[in-house]
Enzyme design. Structure first.
Site, short mmCIF file in Angstrom:
data_model
loop_
_atom_site.label_atom_id
_atom_site.label_comp_id
_atom_site.label_asym_id
_atom_site.label_seq_id
_atom_site.Cartn_x
_atom_site.Cartn_y
_atom_site.Cartn_z
N MET A 182 -97.75 -33.57 21.27
CA MET A 182 -98.57 -32.07 21.34
C MET A 182 -99.08 -31.85 22.50
SD MET A 182 -98.33 -29.20 19.51
CE MET A 182 -99.09 -27.83 20.16
N GLU A 183 -98.71 -30.58 23.14
CA GLU A 183 -99.18 -30.41 24.26
C GLU A 183 -99.86 -30.07 24.62
OE1 GLU A 183 -96.46 -29.46 22.60
OE2 GLU A 183 -96.19 -26.89 23.31
N HIS B 198 -91.90 -34.62 28.40
CA HIS B 198 -91.49 -33.17 27.80
C HIS B 198 -93.44 -32.82 27.35
CE1 HIS B 198 -89.80 -30.73 24.45
NE2 HIS B 198 -90.96 -30.95 24.06
N GLU B 199 -94.37 -33.75 26.90
CA GLU B 199 -95.17 -33.29 26.69
C GLU B 199 -96.35 -32.55 28.40
OE1 GLU B 199 -95.72 -32.40 23.60
OE2 GLU B 199 -94.13 -33.46 22.52
N1 TRP Z 1 -94.84 -28.59 20.70
C1 TRP Z 1 -94.91 -30.02 19.90
C2 TRP Z 1 -93.76 -30.78 21.34
O1 TRP Z 1 -92.80 -29.65 21.15
C3 TRP Z 1 -94.65 -30.07 18.69
C4 TRP Z 1 -95.47 -29.50 17.27
C5 TRP Z 1 -94.71 -29.27 17.26
C6 TRP Z 1 -95.76 -30.51 16.67
N2 TRP Z 1 -95.43 -28.78 15.49
C7 TRP Z 1 -96.38 -29.99 15.27
C8 TRP Z 1 -96.15 -31.73 16.31
C9 TRP Z 1 -96.39 -30.92 14.61
C10 TRP Z 1 -97.79 -32.70 15.87
C11 TRP Z 1 -97.48 -31.75 15.19
O2 TRP Z 1 -94.35 -31.30 22.07
ZN ZN Z 2 -92.50 -29.19 22.56
#
Ligand code: TRP
Ligand code: ZN
Length: 888
Positions: free
Chosen positions: A267-268, A301-302
């Site tokens: 997660m970013e 990616h992140e």
């Molecule tokens: N945005 C994150 C990504 O693409 C992924 C993500 C979305 C996520 N919802 C989440 C990760 C819930 C963990 C839990 O890199």
């Molecule tokens: Zn993403």
């Protein structure tokens, strides 16, 4: 949990928020049983909103205090509804003070604030912040955050949040605090905190501009020997984004934290990326080449989200692919650029397309099919899909194919120039691409609005007298739920023509002014059908269409076996070389599947003289080809990919055929496999680089074929590799080979592997997964493995390693004719639903292609679906998937 029928949210219903939030100050008193959260925020009326009331959302919260502009709110001034807090007609400028209590230790959903191995973590995307406090928890509300964390100093020595650490100290009673300030406005879904016993590897890194930044990778104690690759990947990411897109890290400090309980990959969160341990921890002892590559791409990616997602974010969740499709495209390009060579890039491209075909094409053809920009959803968590991510990345890639690399970069530059600091729509990205290049991309919008995988039919006609070659392209798109009729897409079709020697012919299009005659040309198909006529074509060519997989479509083109073998041997486009081999294999697999269904015996002799055998032998022995490429070329289409080609899926026939073909290739090419095995050893110190990884991939593919012979020599080879391997890639490959054989050392190897790696959770996951996918593992064996002390449904990685691996990765056992696999599936969906709805809903997707199977299986799948549907207290996550599976 559900108390009434879940509501469908529609894109067309978007309205701007009634209030903007400017600042948010939060104070956390961290306690696993009851964490108190005090929030003070300043809000300002949005003149563009038709609504007078201020609506905040909250979930599983106890509200302790609510004050507006310094005064307690009376009961007449607000209403606490199911999941909402509505304040009636507030003034234009508001300061709200809210105190809430949450229960992190009991939070098994892993959304909001939760505890993992005694440490605190948050996950707020998409709608987790509402489990921390009442807030306008939507991505178009962006605010500046200041966060104070307070906790027991001994239990939680490390206190982290977004941005910069501006103060820390003791507060008595063995407690301490830290204050973090994020200088950038952000939506609530990017909020994060981490607190606990963690250690870090850190480094200062100098940006191109000369500015120094602090990079940290935080892990649990004992894991510092596994952080180097993540750190290297982070530095590579920073450099790549500077060089390829001119984008610089905007913070002085960038942190990555690994957590073992996590719903997805990573997660970013701004400046504080939180990762599944699977995408951080690596050393040669525990991680495979695939793990190393996964870490590199997820760290990238992140990190890339910092610009594509955080600096420019989404107006609403229907625009999710705006950040995800674009960021996946960026991480794909990053990995390809790091390999650097043309053949390496092709290998990466093939791997990405394989994922698309294996997972996204079925989604696009099933009951959950949705456009890259969906029009509605029930639960947004269900829309973090391969369509949003991988097809979304293909859509972004098509801009680059149409506009060129430089044109694409111009579009990116304009996108940031226009939208930095904003929450925008997919249309804004398309407009930036169009405007920066003076192009009309109106029709291109259909890639965002229409679901389904387009079919592209190719008909050709050579006129020897006129020396012209006519290529007629015809497109169509099957209906998807809610979309019966489709308009023609704007499809870039990269094409080349091969002469009899296998060389590219110069391409000249009739009616076009061309300075030069290229070897590959991008045709733009915009109508339902169009003919492109090449001139000065001196002999009948063999066409190479959709080079590099220039569009996410199914290509329907009539080749003879000989033409496919010719393309596989000669095409200058490596993707299409691979593709030709896959077509050849697919054709054979489908023919043999038909034979099995007609009770015909499969005969080796027929195959050994076949084109497929010769073509595979040639590819295996072609020293000019990268080992990594040869490994891909010699891997047969997966059972899932074959299944998608059948009108009625017969998992047992497919399995029998794939196995038969593998055994045939194993015995007819045995000598060649052995040569490849020996030639691709990688003695010496382990390195995860693409060349070495490619060699190991080919060597281990060779091992898997050799072990198909299931004789003493093969067992010995696998056992020797298992005993002597100095890295996890070779180790697990040998163990997998043994597990799929009748080798006498099979059980011993499985036991000793577990004992050796008992303390390494990620390796124990591999141990479960390889057994779950082994062809002798039936439902009863999986149930037995669930009783193993190391198994738990609560940890998503562990649940995935056994349950998901079996249900999705072992089709012939899962589809047992008595329906026992489906019953098992239903039980596990129901059990997971009570623990973690998001993970449960992923498993629920397993049966969504049920209508494609023979009636006897269909009936049993339907019964299992209905069993889940009838369960009380289904989360809306699971309910949406099951309802759509049954009704679409
Ligand atoms: N945005 C994150 C990504 O693409 C992924 C993500 C979305 C996520 N919802 C989440 C990760 C819930 C963990 C839990 O890199
Ligand atoms: Zn993403």
């Amino acid at each position: 949990m559900r108390t009434d029928t879940p509501q469908t949210i529609y894109r067309k219903d978007y309205t701007p928020p009634s209030y903007w939030v400017d600042t948010v100050e939060m104070g956390f008193d961290l306690d696993p049983e009851a964490t108190h959260v005090a929030t003070r925020m300043t809000l300002r009326r949005n003149p563009d909103s038709p609504n007078r009331n201020l609506v905040l959302v909250g979930e599983s919260l106890r509200l302790e205090q609510l004050r507006m502009n310094g005064k307690d709110l009376s009961k007449r001034q607000y209403a606490l509804g199911r999941g909402t807090l509505e304040i009636f007609n507030p003034p234009d400028n508001v300061t709200l003070e809210i105190e809430t209590v949450t229960h992190p230790a009991m939070n098994t959903s892993l959304m909001g604030l939760y505890v993992s191995n005694g440490n605190f973590f948050t996950q707020c995307e998409a709608e987790g912040f509402r489990k921390i406090t009442y807030f306008p928890d939507r991505p178009d509300v962006m605010a500046k955050y200041t966060v104070m964390l307070r906790a027991d100093k001994e239990k939680y020595p490390v206190l982290l949040s977004n941005g910069n650490l501006i103060e820390q100290g003791d507060i008595g009673d063995g407690r301490h605090y830290a204050v973090w300030e994020d200088p950038f406005k952000k939506p609530s879904y990017l909020f994060a905190l981490v607190a606990g016993k963690l250690v870090c590897q850190e480094e200062t890194y100098t940006l191109k501009s000369g500015r120094e930044v602090l990079l940290q990778v935080w892990v649990e104690d004992g894991n510092l020997d596994k952080t180097q690759h993540a750190m290297d990947s982070l530095k590579n990411s920073i450099r790549w984004d500077e060089e390829r897109f001119g984008l610089e890290l905007d913070l002085d400090r960038f942190m990555i934290v690994a957590v073992s309980d996590f719903n997805m990959g990573a997660m970013e969160n701004k400046g504080l990326n939180i990762f599944n341990t699977k995408f951080v921890l690596a050393n040669p002892r525990i991680a495979t080449d695939t793990d190393y590559a996964g870490i590199e791409s997820v760290v990238g990616h992140e990190y890339f989200h910092n610009w594509t997602g955080n600096r420019v974010t989404c107006r609403d969740w229907f625009q999710l692919s705006l950040k995800e499709g674009l960021t996946v495209f960026r991480d794909q390009e990053f990995s390809a650029d790091l390999i650097g060579t043309d053949s390496g890039r092709a290998v990466k491209r093939i791997e990405d397309v394989r994922v698309l075909r294996q997972a996204q094409f079925p989604e696009d053809a099933g009951p959950m099919a949705h456009p890259v920009r969906p029009d509605s959803y029930v639960e947004i968590n269900n829309f973090y899909t391969v369509t949003i991510y991988e097809k979304g990345a293909e859509v972004v890639r098509m801009y680059q194919t149409l506009l060129g690399r430089d044109g694409f970069r111009k579009g990116m530059d304009l996108y940031f120039e226009r939208h930095d600091g904003q929450a925008v729509e997919c249309d804004d990205f398309r407009a930036a691409m169009a405007d920066a290049n003076g192009r009309d991309l109106k029709q291109f919008e259909l890639w965002y609005s229409q679901a389904g995988t387009p079919r592209l039919k190719v008909d050709t006609e050579y006129d020897a007298d006129a020396q012209t070659y006519a290529v007629t392209l015809t497109q169509s798109c099957p209906p998807t739920p809610g979309q019966a009729e489709k308009q023609p897409f704007h499809i870039p079709v990269a094409i080349g023509l091969l002469d009899a020697r296998g060389k590219d012919m110069p391409l000249r299009l009739e009616g076009e002014q061309q300075d030069e005659a290229p070897a590959t040309m991008v045709l733009e198909l915009t109508e339902a059908t169009q003919t492109f006529r090449f001139k000065q074509v001196t002999e009948r060519p063999v066409p190479s269409v959709l080079r590099g997989f220039s569009a996410p479509v199914v290509l329907d083109i009539a080749y003879t076996d000989d033409e496919l073998a010719f393309l596989m041997a000669n095409d200058s486009d490596a993707f299409n070389r691979w593709e030709a081999g896959q077509r050849l294999a697919m054709r054979r697999m489908l023919a043999l599947t038909g034979a099995v269904q007609n009770n015909q015996a499969l005969s080796d002799a027929e195959l050994e003289e076949g084109t497929l055998n010769d073509a595979f032998r040639a590819a295996l022995n072609d020293e000019a080809l990268d080992p990594a490429f040869r490994e891909l070329a010699l891997t047969l289409p997966s059972e899932t990919v074959v299944a998608e080609q059948m009108d009625v899926i017969d998992p047992h026939a497919i399995h029998a055929v794939r196995r038969f073909l593998r055994r045939s290739l194993a015995s007819s090419l045995r000598g060649d496999w052995m040569v490849a095995y020996q030639a691709n050893r990688t003695p010496g110190t382990y390195s995860p680089d693409a060349i070495a990884a490619g060699k190991r991939a080919l060597k281990n593919l060779a091992l898997s074929y050799i072990v198909e012979n299931d004789d003493a020599d093969a067992h010995h080879l696998a056992q020797t590799q298992y005993d002597n391997a100095n890295n996890m890639t070779d180790r697990i490959a040998a163990l997998t080979a043994l597990a799929n054989s009748s080798a006498p050392g099979r059980a011993d190897a499985l036991n000793s592997f577990y004992e050796e790696f008992e303390q390494e959770a990620l390796v124990v996951d591999k141990w479960f997964a390889l057994q779950a996918m082994s062809r002798t593992t039936d439902v009863a064996a999986v149930r037995a493995l669930m009783k193993h002390p190391a198994f738990t449904l609560k940890n998503p990685n562990r649940a995935r390693s056994l349950i998901f691996s079996f249900c999705n990765g072992n089709p012939s056992q899962f589809h047992a004719v008595d329906g026992s696999g489906y019953q098992f599936w239903a039980e596990q969906v129901i059990a997971l639903n009570a623990i973690n709805p998001q993970v449960a809903a992923r498993l629920a997707r397993t049966l969504d292609r049920w209508r494609k199977y023979a009636p006897a299986l269909q009936e049993k799948m339907h019964a299992a679906l209905k069993k889940v549907a009838a369960t009380k207290e289904l989360s809306k996550d699971v309910l949406e998937v099951i309802t759509k599976s049954i009704s679409n």
